[in-house]
Design an enzyme around this catalytic site. Structure first.
Site, PDB file in Angstrom:
ATOM      1  N   GLU A 161      -2.001  20.258   8.537  1.00 35.18           N
ATOM      2  CA  GLU A 161      -2.657  20.187   7.452  1.00 35.18           C
ATOM      3  C   GLU A 161      -4.351  20.599   7.601  1.00 35.18           C
ATOM      4  O   GLU A 161      -5.222  19.642   7.439  1.00 35.18           O
ATOM      5  CB  GLU A 161      -2.537  19.194   6.522  1.00 35.18           C
ATOM      6  CG  GLU A 161      -1.360  19.380   5.711  1.00 35.18           C
ATOM      7  CD  GLU A 161      -1.059  18.482   4.390  1.00 35.18           C
ATOM      8  OE1 GLU A 161      -2.189  17.853   3.878  1.00 35.18           O
ATOM      9  OE2 GLU A 161      -0.100  17.979   4.034  1.00 35.18           O
ATOM     10  N   ASP A 271       4.877  17.359  11.345  1.00 33.40           N
ATOM     11  CA  ASP A 271       5.304  17.027  10.088  1.00 33.40           C
ATOM     12  C   ASP A 271       6.600  17.751   9.851  1.00 33.40           C
ATOM     13  O   ASP A 271       6.222  18.842   9.349  1.00 33.40           O
ATOM     14  CB  ASP A 271       4.196  16.966   9.137  1.00 33.40           C
ATOM     15  CG  ASP A 271       4.499  16.517   7.940  1.00 33.40           C
ATOM     16  OD1 ASP A 271       5.840  15.806   7.744  1.00 33.40           O
ATOM     17  OD2 ASP A 271       3.673  16.559   7.069  1.00 33.40           O
TER      18      ASP A 271
END
Length: 371
Positions: A161, A271
């Site tokens: 991200e 993730d």
């Protein structure tokens, strides 16, 4: 904004496509930077409609005079203010011994840090979803991430991200690292490789054909202290509803890990958004691939990397404690061995703004190199 005013030619099918594409670029630029589309048009046009160059230009310190001449209402935009403040900082070598010594009282002496850095028998690795999509308190949170890098000086860092302005900030602050990314637009993964320890041999981006969230697998083949290591990071498809796609992506990761040369150690981190029952559903991991947390005895202190009970960044009205962030490992079948030794969470200290660096905890892992 009228397309005609953007300087686009008004006739012809091909020209209409270009005009439409530039309109989309203006919208994307405005979304990332927080400026209005008229300002976006100016920066894009000045940079030949190259999105990366335009964003870099926008966040250069020289843009300060431009912002000072803008209405107060524009300057009130939190993302613009904070990211401008972030990118105005001077370049800092995040592996500098002096910086490490002053960043935290947890570092008791420079000598131990230097000794650790010079020790060829081990290396440190960090994976962290830094939640660059969250605009709130982004400057303070970005500085906190860099403080963690300065404190722990990991040799390899995987980030998820990441957005373009955040990436530019890291490039300015983390001059001791080579940074490679899985994309350049919107949001993406990144690897930070300490120049003094990690030699990049090659890199590759493996697409996920059916992703709806711009996800992919970033792969780097490196050499650390004479050892061939294949590094991989990804941000697998999010939310419970996308379990099927997430497992397809996991399958791609596992096959890529198994296909790596036998002389290489393979380390995947990221993730994963995985639930334990999803891994059980596919029959567990292949025999040659280990989950580092499980390999180290399932230490309770670092079980949950997504923990709304302790982390208030999301301001969730529910409690969710999951092990989204995982490190997978395939040992080398030849020569020296790289063995995981210790796992810990980072980013667990609340900042002055009352929030944490990210809505995820980071995972820090020590590896020993055994000849």
């Amino acid at each position: 904004m009228e397309v005609e005013e953007a300087g686009a030619v008004q006739t012809g099918t091909g020209e209409a496509v270009v005009a439409n594409e530039r309109t989309k670029q203006c919208s994307a630029f405005a979304s990332i930077t927080g400026c209005d589309e008229a300002v976006a048009q100016c920066f894009l046009a000045e940079n030949d409609w190259d999105m990366e160059r335009a964003i870099n230009s926008y966040f250069e310190p020289g843009v300060e005079s431009t912002l000072q001449n803008k209405p107060a209402a524009d300057l009130a935009d939190p993302l613009k203010q904070e990211m401008h403040a972030v990118t105005s900082d001077a370049c800092i070598d995040l592996t500098s011994d002096d910086l490490v010594a002053t960043k935290s009282e947890a570092v008791t002496s420079n000598s131990s840090t230097v000794k650790q850095q010079e020790d060829e028998s081990h290396f440190t690795f960090l994976t962290w979803n830094i939640d660059g999509l969250d605009e709130s308190n982004v400057a303070e949170r970005a500085r906190a991430v860099c403080s963690c890098l300065a404190l722990y000086t990991p040799d390899v860092v995987f980030l998820q991200e990441v957005i373009p302005p955040y990436c530019e900030y890291l490039k300015k602050r983390a001059v001791s690292y080579k940074i490679i990314t899985g994309n350049e637009d919107e949001y993406f993964t990144a690897m930070m490789l300490k120049k003094s320890r990690v030699k990049l041999i090659s890199q590759e981006i493996v697409p996920y054909p059916s992703t709806l969230m711009m996800r992919n697998l970033l792969v780097a083949n490196v050499n650390i202290s004479g050892n061939s290591i294949c590094l991989m990071t990804s941000h697998l498809e999010s939310t419970k509803d996308h379990s099927k796609e997430r497992l397809k992506q996991l399958d791609t990761v596992l096959k890529k890990m198994m296909d790596a040369p036998p002389s290489a150690t393979v380390i995947f981190g990221g993730d994963t958004n995985l639930r334990d029952q999803e891994v059980a559903k596919i029959g567990g991991l292949p025999n040659t691939i280990l989950d580092v947390w499980e390999f180290l005895g399932k230490p309770e202190h670092c079980r949950y990397t997504w923990d709304t009970k302790l982390n208030n960044n999301l301001r969730a009205c529910y409690t969710s404690r999951l092990r989204f962030d995982r490190i997978l490992y395939r040992a080398s079948m030849e020569g020296s061995q790289v063995i995981p030794q210790f796992l810990n969470l980072v980013g667990t200290e609340k900042l002055d703004c009352g929030r944490f660096p990210s809505d995820h905890w980071g995972l820090l892992c020590d590896f020993d190199i055994i000849l």
